[in-house]
Scaffold this motif. Structure first.
Motif, mmCIF file in Angstrom:
data_model
loop_
_atom_site.group_PDB
_atom_site.id
_atom_site.type_symbol
_atom_site.label_atom_id
_atom_site.label_comp_id
_atom_site.label_asym_id
_atom_site.label_seq_id
_atom_site.Cartn_x
_atom_site.Cartn_y
_atom_site.Cartn_z
ATOM 1 N N CYS A 139 9.777 -28.609 -28.883
ATOM 2 C CA CYS A 139 11.922 -28.390 -28.812
ATOM 3 C C CYS A 139 12.067 -27.265 -29.859
ATOM 4 C CB CYS A 139 12.398 -29.228 -28.707
ATOM 5 S SG CYS A 139 13.899 -29.784 -28.739
ATOM 6 N N PRO A 140 12.468 -26.402 -29.964
ATOM 7 C CA PRO A 140 13.145 -25.457 -30.686
ATOM 8 C C PRO A 140 14.167 -26.108 -31.114
ATOM 9 C CG PRO A 140 13.176 -24.352 -28.779
ATOM 10 C CD PRO A 140 12.553 -25.180 -28.784
ATOM 11 N N ILE A 187 22.553 -35.897 -32.877
ATOM 12 C CA ILE A 187 22.729 -37.407 -33.130
ATOM 13 C C ILE A 187 22.539 -38.426 -33.948
ATOM 14 C CG2 ILE A 187 21.063 -39.073 -31.679
ATOM 15 C CD1 ILE A 187 20.166 -36.115 -29.970
ATOM 16 N N ALA A 240 19.830 -25.766 -23.204
ATOM 17 C CA ALA A 240 18.603 -26.513 -23.839
ATOM 18 C C ALA A 240 19.381 -27.814 -24.625
ATOM 19 C CB ALA A 240 17.418 -25.911 -24.384
ATOM 20 N N GLY A 241 20.475 -27.405 -25.130
ATOM 21 C CA GLY A 241 20.625 -28.515 -26.302
ATOM 22 C C GLY A 241 21.404 -29.068 -25.259
ATOM 23 N N HIS A 300 3.473 -27.603 -18.989
ATOM 24 C CA HIS A 300 3.107 -26.335 -19.430
ATOM 25 C C HIS A 300 1.437 -26.534 -18.343
ATOM 26 C CE1 HIS A 300 3.753 -27.328 -23.399
ATOM 27 N NE2 HIS A 300 4.726 -28.762 -23.386
ATOM 28 N N LEU A 331 14.523 -18.448 -21.901
ATOM 29 C CA LEU A 331 13.016 -18.798 -23.114
ATOM 30 C C LEU A 331 11.930 -20.244 -22.294
ATOM 31 C CD1 LEU A 331 13.438 -19.236 -26.369
ATOM 32 C CD2 LEU A 331 11.533 -20.617 -25.284
ATOM 33 N N VAL A 332 12.659 -21.229 -21.575
ATOM 34 C CA VAL A 332 12.343 -21.515 -21.550
ATOM 35 C C VAL A 332 11.176 -22.034 -19.921
ATOM 36 C CG1 VAL A 332 13.809 -23.035 -19.328
ATOM 37 C CG2 VAL A 332 12.522 -24.627 -20.800
ATOM 38 N N ARG A 351 10.783 -17.256 -29.069
ATOM 39 C CA ARG A 351 10.455 -17.779 -29.390
ATOM 40 C C ARG A 351 10.879 -18.353 -31.282
ATOM 41 N NH1 ARG A 351 8.895 -23.645 -27.499
ATOM 42 N NH2 ARG A 351 8.790 -23.991 -30.079
ATOM 43 N N THR A 390 20.834 -32.577 -22.882
ATOM 44 C CA THR A 390 19.842 -33.856 -23.874
ATOM 45 C C THR A 390 20.647 -34.717 -25.144
ATOM 46 O OG1 THR A 390 19.602 -31.366 -24.577
ATOM 47 C CG2 THR A 390 17.824 -32.333 -23.099
ATOM 48 N N ARG A 419 5.790 -23.717 -27.872
ATOM 49 C CA ARG A 419 7.339 -24.563 -27.171
ATOM 50 C C ARG A 419 7.464 -26.009 -27.176
ATOM 51 N NH1 ARG A 419 8.152 -21.938 -23.502
ATOM 52 N NH2 ARG A 419 6.513 -20.393 -21.877
ATOM 53 N N PHE A 472 10.463 -34.694 -27.897
ATOM 54 C CA PHE A 472 10.629 -33.598 -28.330
ATOM 55 C C PHE A 472 9.578 -32.603 -27.836
ATOM 56 C CE2 PHE A 472 13.630 -34.876 -31.767
ATOM 57 C CZ PHE A 472 14.881 -34.647 -30.943
ATOM 58 N N THR A 492 20.989 -38.526 -25.187
ATOM 59 C CA THR A 492 20.737 -38.950 -25.841
ATOM 60 C C THR A 492 21.977 -40.125 -26.632
ATOM 61 O OG1 THR A 492 19.131 -37.367 -26.523
ATOM 62 C CG2 THR A 492 19.669 -39.053 -27.893
ATOM 63 N N VAL A 547 15.311 -38.898 -22.696
ATOM 64 C CA VAL A 547 16.255 -37.671 -21.919
ATOM 65 C C VAL A 547 15.436 -36.714 -21.600
ATOM 66 C CG1 VAL A 547 17.710 -37.726 -22.977
ATOM 67 C CG2 VAL A 547 16.609 -36.338 -23.931
ATOM 68 N N PHE A 599 5.475 -30.737 -26.851
ATOM 69 C CA PHE A 599 4.416 -31.027 -27.362
ATOM 70 C C PHE A 599 4.011 -29.310 -27.998
ATOM 71 C CE2 PHE A 599 4.148 -35.318 -25.417
ATOM 72 C CZ PHE A 599 3.522 -35.822 -26.216
ATOM 73 N N ARG A 609 3.682 -21.527 -19.081
ATOM 74 C CA ARG A 609 4.680 -22.103 -17.901
ATOM 75 C C ARG A 609 3.931 -21.711 -16.185
ATOM 76 N NH1 ARG A 609 6.829 -25.586 -21.047
ATOM 77 N NH2 ARG A 609 8.548 -25.290 -22.417
HETATM 78 C C1 HEM Z 1 18.167 -34.833 -27.647
HETATM 79 C C2 HEM Z 1 18.239 -33.562 -27.566
HETATM 80 C C3 HEM Z 1 16.680 -32.857 -27.369
HETATM 81 C C4 HEM Z 1 15.801 -33.216 -26.498
HETATM 82 C C5 HEM Z 1 15.332 -34.757 -26.263
HETATM 83 C C6 HEM Z 1 15.047 -32.048 -26.505
HETATM 84 C C7 HEM Z 1 13.343 -32.215 -25.901
HETATM 85 C C8 HEM Z 1 12.651 -31.006 -25.617
HETATM 86 C C9 HEM Z 1 11.973 -31.015 -24.899
HETATM 87 C C10 HEM Z 1 10.961 -32.482 -24.733
HETATM 88 C C11 HEM Z 1 11.244 -29.757 -24.539
HETATM 89 C C12 HEM Z 1 9.791 -28.908 -23.564
HETATM 90 C C13 HEM Z 1 8.963 -28.446 -24.790
HETATM 91 C C14 HEM Z 1 7.772 -28.644 -24.539
HETATM 92 O O1 HEM Z 1 7.797 -27.822 -23.450
HETATM 93 O O2 HEM Z 1 6.603 -29.590 -24.454
HETATM 94 C C15 HEM Z 1 12.484 -29.217 -25.280
HETATM 95 C C16 HEM Z 1 12.355 -27.282 -25.077
HETATM 96 C C17 HEM Z 1 13.220 -26.578 -25.147
HETATM 97 N N1 HEM Z 1 14.320 -27.060 -25.809
HETATM 98 FE FE1 HEM Z 1 14.910 -29.445 -27.001
HETATM 99 N N2 HEM Z 1 15.827 -31.504 -26.293
HETATM 100 C C18 HEM Z 1 16.516 -31.409 -27.447
HETATM 101 C C19 HEM Z 1 18.254 -30.557 -28.305
HETATM 102 C C20 HEM Z 1 17.668 -29.182 -28.091
HETATM 103 C C21 HEM Z 1 18.231 -28.485 -28.520
HETATM 104 C C22 HEM Z 1 19.998 -29.036 -29.158
HETATM 105 C C23 HEM Z 1 18.113 -26.936 -28.378
HETATM 106 C C24 HEM Z 1 18.388 -25.442 -28.700
HETATM 107 C C25 HEM Z 1 19.937 -25.456 -29.322
HETATM 108 C C26 HEM Z 1 16.938 -26.912 -27.630
HETATM 109 C C27 HEM Z 1 16.306 -26.291 -27.077
HETATM 110 C C28 HEM Z 1 15.099 -25.948 -26.703
HETATM 111 C C29 HEM Z 1 13.866 -24.954 -25.592
HETATM 112 C C30 HEM Z 1 14.520 -23.313 -25.825
HETATM 113 C C31 HEM Z 1 13.191 -24.754 -25.441
HETATM 114 C C32 HEM Z 1 12.146 -24.317 -24.769
HETATM 115 C C33 HEM Z 1 10.682 -23.981 -25.256
HETATM 116 C C34 HEM Z 1 10.224 -23.290 -24.564
HETATM 117 O O3 HEM Z 1 10.233 -23.341 -23.905
HETATM 118 O O4 HEM Z 1 9.411 -22.732 -25.286
HETATM 119 N N3 HEM Z 1 16.545 -28.673 -27.554
HETATM 120 N N4 HEM Z 1 13.233 -29.883 -25.448
#
Ligand code: HEM
Length: 530
Positions: free
Chosen positions: A456-457, A466, A300-301, A371, A107-108, A120, A304, A454, A433, A308, A364, A435, A91
């Motif tokens: 979404c975990p 959902i 993060a959770g 990245h 983390l993010v 991670r 989002t 990276r 979610f 949705t 969302v 890449f 990042r």
């Molecule tokens: C509709 C629900 C969700 C969507 C659409 C979504 C989408 C995403 C996207 C697009 C990313 C970026 C990935 C990238 O860097 O390419 C991301 C990262 C992340 N998501 Fe989700 N997310 C959702 C729900 C959640 C939930 C429920 C959690 C945790 C319980 C979560 C935890 C995370 C974390 C920690 C990251 C950062 C990962 C990193 O930077 O390495 N997300 N998410």
């Protein structure tokens, strides 16, 4: 020979495109760019060059000397952020939100490196349901029948959502937020949100601030990092960011410490934070990291997930025949006295496709999360410099007419056209979610592997949450448009939405009408038995 230039609008001297990139609905600007500089509309030379190089619409911008590349084609994103993820999983360092607000613990925002790998791996460990296979979200697998995971909690909290919607249907937006927040809170800290709502309000505050603070262009110091050299009295933003850090670190630490105390009691505690404490030494994470990893699930959770579900509600108002079709499918299996649950996942392919279409129609995180590259690279003849910000523009990918014809139309059928070929998971077939190289959880040694880079975990957890919310709302309610004084339907506008990293509809009018008194009675009985 010099490599060809990646197309893009002409930059202004010194500042490049810094003031051309809007901070409101940036993805819409990226959409215009991809149409203008993509294959179809660029100059003959570039068309020839693009065709030869087999590249999609890649657009380059420069922000105060730093390159930014917008990807609109999934195959480019899969190649760069997936197959070449060793180079594209970082990042861009953020001074305000990363260095001062998060003290490099979030983390993010972490760059690629040991801290990211540790966090991670810990996050992955934390969100795994007890029976690994029960997370797989395929309707063709038997997995969803497996016991375990978080299904009990999702079951209870989604029932509460139905009851709240029955009681005060006009507060639907608040109920969606409360639903996702209380689920993630309970999963993370093993307790209900405080009755006085203080913890929820503080966490929501943190989230709202963070979403603004880490959006590209939000703070000048992130565009011009040299401003960080200013002394404190000329950089009041620094003290502001540090104050926010103390506030959030205090809350995260208190919540995880409470979990630790309760772990020692007879209460028996199963939650994300408890798993982290159990594994703390093995995973080599400090208590501060642990507090932030758990807090990351919440930040993060929640928005989002809630966003949705709100997009789903809007889609049903706009596409009533789709709603009826989904309800017909549900009614084949569930009468008014039985609430659908996860065991029905395999039986409801139309609803399954509908949930996937929600992820596609209104992602969302429409502009993804940027990245950053760690070294110079050459892709399809183009040079991508070290430190380039890569934007996987999910919005553009989901509106690619070649892959998703009539992409602005909400149409679950697109995921049912060829059942043999179509991916059987809620998280596949769209790019909502993000890449990163992905290893199937069942193939992982989660104690030692760096699970994926990276992407979404929380994707499996989110997709199942959902699914249950959507199927249950469809079972219980008719979702109808409001009418004006002359009886005309007042349709909401999908373009009327929030801006920022996470995007959801602005408040719109609709009626949520229980499908029958018997449905309401079943919900009440269900809650009584919880
Ligand atoms: C509709 C629900 C969700 C969507 C659409 C979504 C989408 C995403 C996207 C697009 C990313 C970026 C990935 C990238 O860097 O390419 C991301 C990262 C992340 N998501 Fe989700 N997310 C959702 C729900 C959640 C939930 C429920 C959690 C945790 C319980 C979560 C935890 C995370 C974390 C920690 C990251 C950062 C990962 C990193 O930077 O390495 N997300 N998410």
């Amino acid at each position: 020979t010099r490599s060809p230039q990646i197309p893009g609008p002409p930059p202004h001297p010194f500042v490049g495109h810094t003031f051309q990139v809007p901070i409101v609905k940036t993805w819409r600007y990226f959409e215009k760019l991809s149409l203008k500089y993509g294959v179809l509309r660029c100059s003959f030379m570039i068309v020839v060059c693009f065709n030869k190089l087999n590249a999609g619409p890649i657009v380059k911008l420069t922000l105060a000397g730093d390159d930014m590349i917008v990807l609109s084609n999934p195959s480019d994103a899969e190649e760069l952020l997936g197959r070449r993820s060793h180079n594209y999983s970082s990042r861009r360092p953020l001074v305000y939100a990363g260095k001062y607000l998060s003290k490099n613990l979030r983390l993010v925002l972490l760059p690629y490196g040991e801290a990211l790998k540790r966090q991670r791996a810990a996050f992955h460990q934390m969100v795994q349901p007890r029976g690994l296979r029960s997370v797989m979200t395929g309707y063709q697998t038997n997995s969803c029948q497996a016991v375990g995971g978080y299904e009990d909690m999702q079951d209870t909290v989604s029932l509460r959502l139905l009851m709240d919607l029955v009681t005060t249907p006009t507060d639907w937006s608040h109920h969606c937020a409360r639903f996702s927040a209380s689920l993630v809170f309970k999963l993370t800290y093993g307790q209900q949100l405080d009755d006085d709502g203080k913890d929820l309000a503080s966490l929501e505050d943190i989230l709202a601030t963070l979403m603004k603070d880490f959006y590209p262009g939000a703070h000048l110091v992130d565009t011009f990092p040299i401003l960080d050299r200013l002394p404190d009295f000329l950089a009041p933003w620094r003290a502001g960011a540090q104050r926010k850090h103390l506030m959030e670190a205090g809350l995260y630490t208190r919540l995880t410490s409470e979990v630790r105390t309760r772990m020692g009691s007879d209460l028996g505690l199963e939650c994300f934070a408890a798993r982290l404490w159990d594994q703390q030494e093995k995973m080599n994470i400090t208590p501060e990291e642990l507090a932030y990893i758990a807090g990351s699930a919440f930040t993060a959770g929640t928005d989002t997930t809630a966003g949705t579900i709100e997009w789903f509600l809007m889609a049903m108002v706009l596409y009533p025949s789709t709603m009826l079709k989904a309800q017909e499918e549900i009614d084949l299996f569930f009468s008014s006295d039985t609430i659908p649950g996860y065991s029905a996942m395999n039986d409801l392919p139309y609803c399954f496709a509908l949930v996937k279409e929600v992820f596609r129609w209104a992602p969302v995180a429409p502009a993804g999360i940027p990245h950053c590259s760690d070294a110079d690279d050459v892709y399809n003849g183009f040079t991508i410099r070290k430190g380039t910000m890569i934007i996987p523009c999910i919005w553009n990918m989901h509106h690619n007419e070649a892959e998703f014809p009539n992409s602005y139309t909400f149409d679950p059928e697109r995921f049912l056209k060829s059942p043999n070929d179509s991916p059987n998971s809620l998280t596949e077939g769209h790019y909502g979610f993000g890449f990163g190289r992905w290893v199937s959880p069942s193939a992982l040694n989660i104690a030692t592997d760096f699970p994926c880079r990276r992407k979404c975990p929380g994707q499996y957890l989110a997709a199942k949450t959902i699914w249950i919310a959507i199927v249950r709302v469809l079972w219980a309610f008719n979702i109808e448009p409001c009418r004006d004084a002359s009886g005309n339907v007042m349709n909401p506008d999908p373009d009327d939405c929030t801006s920022g990293t996470a995007c959801k509809p602005n408040h719109f009018l609709m009626n949520l009408v229980p499908r029958s008194a018997a449905h309401v009675k079943t919900i009440m009985l269900g809650l009584e038995h919880m």
